[in-house]
Structure formats: structure tokens, C-alpha cells
Design a protein around this motif. Sequence first.
Motif, short mmCIF file in Angstrom:
data_model
loop_
_atom_site.label_atom_id
_atom_site.label_comp_id
_atom_site.label_asym_id
_atom_site.label_seq_id
_atom_site.Cartn_x
_atom_site.Cartn_y
_atom_site.Cartn_z
N CYS A 18 15.77 -19.30 38.39
CA CYS A 18 15.26 -18.07 37.80
C CYS A 18 16.33 -17.00 37.83
CB CYS A 18 14.01 -17.60 38.54
SG CYS A 18 14.34 -17.04 40.20
N ILE A 19 16.08 -15.95 37.10
CA ILE A 19 16.91 -14.75 37.15
C ILE A 19 16.05 -13.69 37.81
CG2 ILE A 19 18.01 -12.95 35.80
CD1 ILE A 19 18.56 -15.05 33.66
N LYS A 67 11.79 -17.02 35.00
CA LYS A 67 12.11 -18.44 35.21
C LYS A 67 12.98 -18.94 34.05
CE LYS A 67 8.10 -19.36 38.02
NZ LYS A 67 6.87 -20.12 38.21
N THR A 68 14.02 -19.72 34.40
CA THR A 68 14.97 -20.19 33.38
C THR A 68 14.99 -21.69 33.21
OG1 THR A 68 16.74 -20.21 35.02
CG2 THR A 68 16.49 -18.21 33.71
N THR A 87 21.13 -14.92 39.72
CA THR A 87 20.50 -16.19 39.38
C THR A 87 20.34 -16.99 40.67
OG1 THR A 87 21.57 -16.16 37.23
CG2 THR A 87 20.71 -18.27 37.98
#
Length: 167
Positions: A111-112, A99-100, A35
Motif C-alpha cells: 500500500c501507499i 492499497k496497491t 510505500t
Amino acid sequence: MRHGRTVNHLGRTDSHRKAMLSNMAGSLILHKRITTTVAKAKELRKYVEPLITKAKSDTTHSRRVVFSYLKQKEPVQALFGEVIGKIAERPGGYTRILKTGTRLGDNAEMCIMELVDFNEIYTMNKKAAPKAKKRRGGGAKKKTVASPKAEEHTEETTEETKAEDNE
């Protein structure tokens, strides 16, 4: 003017940026998913994907080149071991950025970043549905000629079954 200078410096000196990308690449290879911010992930993609392509040819020279970038033994072993085992036939695009949202403190886009073939959710569907085989038009399949021994064997077995039925 910045003509042709496309490197995102990420607010760091050159040595700090190289060390950070090296550490992030090692973590990505070892853990298969990290992350981070979107800006770092986009720069990390430019850093990691050529290394994975280089690792496809498992030679002493390519190992030394990859080690000069990663500077750690464990990620190099993992890259040339399990990672290349899954990614060997893929022509490119080894990483995925999901994208988180934004970070709570400074509202940075988070993002991851993950290696594509190590996500079980996406790879499960590919294993369940194999590709259909392609056939070109052709003549009928060849008939197999039965051997004389097989015919004798079948005649003997039919005579034995008739004798058993009569009893």
C-alpha cells in the motif's frame, strides 16, 4: 490466550518493532508518502496519529514527547512546521492508506501510506469549490445615509457636465 493484546508484533522483537515504527514515522513525516505493507501501515497509523495530535499544541513538552518517539531532529521540525500548518484544523484522520496490490516476491499486500492534506489530487477539488455561506433569516439590509458633502459634490459635477454639453 491473547485476551486484550491487540498489538501486531510484525514478526519482530519489541525493540526492533519500535525502532522500525520510529523510522517509518520519520520517513512519512519528511516525505509525506511511503510505500509499505498493509500490516505495517496499519500499525504505523496507530503510532503516527497520536504524535500529530500531540504536535498541535506547540509547547516544549510536546516537542520533547514527540522527539522521544521519533528520535530524529528533522522529522520533528517538519512535523511542527509545515505539517501542522496544513493539519491544524483537522480533528483527526491525518493518514490515508491506498492499497496497491501484492508484492512480487512474497505476495504481501502492499500500500501507499500518505498524509491526507499533502495529496494535491484530492486537495485541488476542495480549493476549487469553497463552501457556501450560511445565512440566517433576517430583516432587510440597512440603507446607508449619504453625507451632505457627497450630495454637494454630485450637484457640482452635474452642473459642470451640463455646461460642457452646451458648449
